[in-house]
Enzyme design. Structure first.
Site, mmCIF file in Angstrom:
data_model
loop_
_atom_site.group_PDB
_atom_site.id
_atom_site.type_symbol
_atom_site.label_atom_id
_atom_site.label_comp_id
_atom_site.label_asym_id
_atom_site.label_seq_id
_atom_site.Cartn_x
_atom_site.Cartn_y
_atom_site.Cartn_z
ATOM 1 N N SER A 90 0.781 -1.238 0.000
ATOM 2 C CA SER A 90 0.000 0.000 0.000
ATOM 3 C C SER A 90 0.811 1.286 0.000
ATOM 4 O O SER A 90 0.210 2.364 -0.105
ATOM 5 C CB SER A 90 -0.935 0.026 1.205
ATOM 6 O OG SER A 90 -1.983 -0.858 0.981
ATOM 7 N N TYR A 187 -10.836 1.705 5.844
ATOM 8 C CA TYR A 187 -9.758 1.462 4.879
ATOM 9 C C TYR A 187 -10.190 0.432 3.853
ATOM 10 O O TYR A 187 -10.666 -0.644 4.207
ATOM 11 C CB TYR A 187 -8.534 0.958 5.637
ATOM 12 C CG TYR A 187 -7.275 0.876 4.806
ATOM 13 C CD1 TYR A 187 -6.426 1.975 4.700
ATOM 14 C CD2 TYR A 187 -6.914 -0.294 4.145
ATOM 15 C CE1 TYR A 187 -5.260 1.906 3.959
ATOM 16 C CE2 TYR A 187 -5.758 -0.371 3.403
ATOM 17 C CZ TYR A 187 -4.928 0.734 3.316
ATOM 18 O OH TYR A 187 -3.775 0.658 2.577
ATOM 19 N N SER A 188 -10.007 0.772 2.572
ATOM 20 C CA SER A 188 -10.418 -0.167 1.522
ATOM 21 C C SER A 188 -9.553 -0.015 0.284
ATOM 22 O O SER A 188 -9.396 1.082 -0.259
ATOM 23 C CB SER A 188 -11.885 0.082 1.159
ATOM 24 O OG SER A 188 -12.249 -0.693 0.039
ATOM 25 N N ASN A 189 -9.017 -1.160 -0.166
ATOM 26 C CA ASN A 189 -8.235 -1.154 -1.402
ATOM 27 C C ASN A 189 -9.081 -0.697 -2.585
ATOM 28 O O ASN A 189 -8.552 -0.148 -3.556
ATOM 29 C CB ASN A 189 -7.662 -2.544 -1.661
ATOM 30 C CG ASN A 189 -6.553 -2.876 -0.688
ATOM 31 O OD1 ASN A 189 -5.520 -2.204 -0.674
ATOM 32 N ND2 ASN A 189 -6.752 -3.878 0.153
ATOM 33 N N ARG A 315 -0.283 8.349 5.537
ATOM 34 C CA ARG A 315 -0.510 8.117 6.955
ATOM 35 C C ARG A 315 0.390 9.043 7.772
ATOM 36 O O ARG A 315 1.444 9.468 7.290
ATOM 37 C CB ARG A 315 -0.106 6.690 7.349
ATOM 38 C CG ARG A 315 -0.976 5.601 6.801
ATOM 39 C CD ARG A 315 -0.590 4.259 7.443
ATOM 40 N NE ARG A 315 -1.238 3.125 6.825
ATOM 41 C CZ ARG A 315 -2.503 2.758 7.060
ATOM 42 N NH1 ARG A 315 -3.258 3.438 7.897
ATOM 43 N NH2 ARG A 315 -3.003 1.701 6.460
ATOM 44 N N THR A 329 2.327 2.522 5.197
ATOM 45 C CA THR A 329 2.702 1.143 5.501
ATOM 46 C C THR A 329 2.272 0.284 4.316
ATOM 47 O O THR A 329 1.490 0.738 3.479
ATOM 48 C CB THR A 329 1.953 0.666 6.756
ATOM 49 O OG1 THR A 329 0.574 1.056 6.627
ATOM 50 C CG2 THR A 329 2.525 1.288 8.005
ATOM 51 N N GLY A 330 2.780 -0.917 4.253
ATOM 52 C CA GLY A 330 2.378 -1.798 3.172
ATOM 53 C C GLY A 330 2.383 -3.252 3.612
ATOM 54 O O GLY A 330 3.245 -3.664 4.395
ATOM 55 N N THR A 331 1.413 -3.981 3.129
ATOM 56 C CA THR A 331 1.365 -5.432 3.342
ATOM 57 C C THR A 331 0.967 -6.080 2.042
ATOM 58 O O THR A 331 -0.123 -5.830 1.529
ATOM 59 C CB THR A 331 0.286 -5.812 4.380
ATOM 60 O OG1 THR A 331 0.542 -5.126 5.586
ATOM 61 C CG2 THR A 331 0.273 -7.313 4.632
ATOM 62 N N SER A 356 4.630 -12.116 5.917
ATOM 63 C CA SER A 356 3.352 -11.436 6.205
ATOM 64 C C SER A 356 2.365 -12.450 6.755
ATOM 65 O O SER A 356 2.708 -13.613 6.956
ATOM 66 C CB SER A 356 2.801 -10.745 4.961
ATOM 67 O OG SER A 356 2.379 -11.704 4.025
HETATM 68 C C1 REX Z 1 -4.127 -8.134 1.868
HETATM 69 C C2 REX Z 1 -3.986 -9.393 2.647
HETATM 70 C C3 REX Z 1 -3.500 -6.981 2.571
HETATM 71 C C4 REX Z 1 -2.559 -9.835 2.869
HETATM 72 C C5 REX Z 1 -3.809 -5.654 1.932
HETATM 73 N N1 REX Z 1 -2.758 -5.006 1.414
HETATM 74 O O1 REX Z 1 -4.926 -5.180 1.912
HETATM 75 C C6 REX Z 1 -2.783 -3.641 0.954
HETATM 76 C C7 REX Z 1 -1.908 -2.909 1.962
HETATM 77 C C8 REX Z 1 -2.274 -3.533 -0.451
HETATM 78 O O2 REX Z 1 -0.703 -2.869 1.834
HETATM 79 N N2 REX Z 1 -2.528 -2.516 3.069
HETATM 80 C C9 REX Z 1 -1.814 -2.252 4.285
HETATM 81 C C10 REX Z 1 -2.351 -11.144 3.601
HETATM 82 C C11 REX Z 1 -2.654 -2.641 5.448
HETATM 83 C C12 REX Z 1 -1.440 -0.851 4.567
HETATM 84 O O3 REX Z 1 -2.070 0.105 4.156
HETATM 85 O O4 REX Z 1 -0.491 -0.730 5.316
HETATM 86 N N3 REX Z 1 -3.289 -11.371 4.672
HETATM 87 C C13 REX Z 1 -0.928 -11.082 4.157
HETATM 88 C C14 REX Z 1 -4.207 -12.329 4.611
HETATM 89 C C15 REX Z 1 -5.085 -12.457 5.838
HETATM 90 O O5 REX Z 1 -4.334 -13.061 3.665
HETATM 91 N N4 REX Z 1 -5.993 -13.544 5.759
HETATM 92 O O6 REX Z 1 -0.764 -10.798 5.350
HETATM 93 O O7 REX Z 1 -0.023 -11.230 3.346
#
Ligand code: REX
Length: 405
Positions: A90, A187-189, A315, A329-331, A356
């Site tokens: 993200s 928060y929503s993608n 943020r 942040t990013g996940t 992750s």
């Molecule tokens: C999707 C699930 C995470 C990942 C997500 N990522 O929405 C967006 C992002 C792009 O970076 N958002 C984060 C998975 C929160 C941000 O803004 O910091 N989790 C994982 C699952 C849970 O599959 N069941 O942790 O890799």
């Protein structure tokens, strides 16, 4: 010419580089010196909780700190180093916001107009504005909640998929909205997928070219790319390892994927040097005019204690020493990222752990912010907190608790 102090052990590396000829003055005099031992301790804790490796780069005035630990590749046993590229998740949202805000500055988009003005297919609610999308106040459901309910099967089902924007938007609008437009932060993608569609529809230029021409090129971000829907990460990079919900199972190598499920909400690839340069350039007005920057940096608290807030695609975190830092942040499967800078852009920090679906690692890694910006006191406080089991993982599709077998 550079003056380098390097301390390397088998387990970790910390390299401090100061531009020769310039006095190594603290960039932001009011900030304590970064706590490098603190960063290493946080990284160690992240590894103790399951991360194969971690990297941190701090750019403070003319001094660069590169700190890393563990492995970038657990099969080849390659050591992690702080220059490696990774998926930033993200953090992409801040890049997308810069493109959008440049269009606002050019008079092509009005932040408070209905998003439907600029979209090829209307959203179900005309009251959703561009600003609502940028601030996660549209009420559009985050389709990743369903997609990744089962973490590994969910990931494998989309890993090689190529989605159109509208397909993802349809997944979101199949659900009732989470709130009335503007009424709450949720928060929503989906918001940033809509923004990608909007930018491409309005300009006729694909996001890859937008990022390149408006950001990567002008800032000389040579390690940053948007290759969607291609799956490979080129150059020196870290592999990403996704933890299954059944934590007794081995980590899944999740490096190669299209990230089409996120695209303009999460598919940028970069490294710590480039992310630090990006956020520093952003807050110092080198990417968007003052008026648009002020909009992006106008923060609304999103946690009860007010320490975390969201602006437009940006943020803010208020740290224990009173300093507020700006970034994202990013996940994305296999990678947790923190990339933040001070309000004057003089000290920036990016950290990444290559795993992750492990909230503890994500929370622990957040402690590098304390060490980087608040010095010794900060890192200690944050480590103590995160190892007491206090994990707060902001805005991620729910991590399902499953009985261990
Ligand atoms: C999707 C699930 C995470 C990942 C997500 N990522 O929405 C967006 C992002 C792009 O970076 N958002 C984060 C998975 C929160 C941000 O803004 O910091 N989790 C994982 C699952 C849970 O599959 N069941 O942790 O890799």
């Amino acid at each position: 010419m550079r003056f380098t102090i390097a301390s390397t052990t088998l387990a970790s590396t910390a390299v401090i580089t100061t531009l020769a000829g310039s006095p190594a003055v603290a960039a932001t005099p009011s900030l304590p010196a970064p706590d490098i031992a603190g960063v290493l301790a946080v990284q160690k804790q992240a590894m103790a909780n399951g991360a194969p490796g971690a990297l941190t780069r701090i750019d403070s005035g003319n001094t660069t700190y590169r700190i890393s630990r563990g492995q970038a590749d657990t099969v080849a046993h390659t050591a992690m180093d702080a220059d490696r590229r990774f998926r930033v998740g993200s953090v992409t949202k801040s890049f997308t916001t810069v493109v959008l805000m440049q269009l606002v500055a050019e008079g092509r988009i009005d932040l408070d107009a209905s998003a439907n003005t600029y979209l090829p297919e209307p959203l179900p609610d005309d009251r959703i504005t561009v600003r609502h999308l940028l601030s996660h106040r549209s009420g559009l459901w985050d389709y990743t909640n369903d997609m990744f309910y089962d973490t590994v099967p969910g990931f494998e089902s989309v890993r090689n998929k190529v989605f159109g924007y509208q397909e993802l938007i349809d997944l979101s609008t199949a659900h009732e909205p989470t709130n009335e437009p503007g009424a709450a932060y949720s928060y929503s993608n989906a918001n940033f997928v809509v923004l990608g569609e909007m930018i491409e529809h309005l300009t006729g230029v694909p996001m890859a070219a937008q990022y390149q021409e408006r950001i990567f090129g002008p800032l000389g971000l040579k390690h940053t790319s948007y290759v969607h829907p291609r799956t490979a990460i080129s150059g020196s990079s870290a592999r990403g390892y996704l933890r299954p919900d059944d934590t007794t199972l081995p980590l899944v190598d999740s490096t190669e994927q299209t990230v089409s499920w996120a695209q303009s909400a999460g598919a940028v690839i970069s490294n710590a040097a480039d992310l630090n340069r990006f956020f520093s350039a952003l807050v110092t007005g080198r990417l968007v005019p003052e008026a648009q920057l002020r909009q992006m940096m106008t923060m609304v608290p999103v946690t009860a204690d007010g320490t975390q807030s969201y602006g437009l695609g940006l943020r803010a975190r208020k740290l224990s020493c009173g300093v507020t830092v700006y970034g994202h942040t990013g996940t994305v499967q296999g990678f947790y990222t923190y990339a933040f800078t001070t309000a004057d852009g003089k000290r920036s920090m990016t950290s990444m752990a290559n795993t992750s679906n492990n909230g503890t690692v994500n929370t622990v890694l957040g402690g590098t912010l304390e060490a980087a910006f608040c010095g010794t006191g900060g890192a200690k406080a944050s480590l103590a907190k995160s190892t007491e089991g206090e994990t707060f993982t902001e805005d991620i599709a729910p991590q399902v608790e499953r009985p261990t077998q």
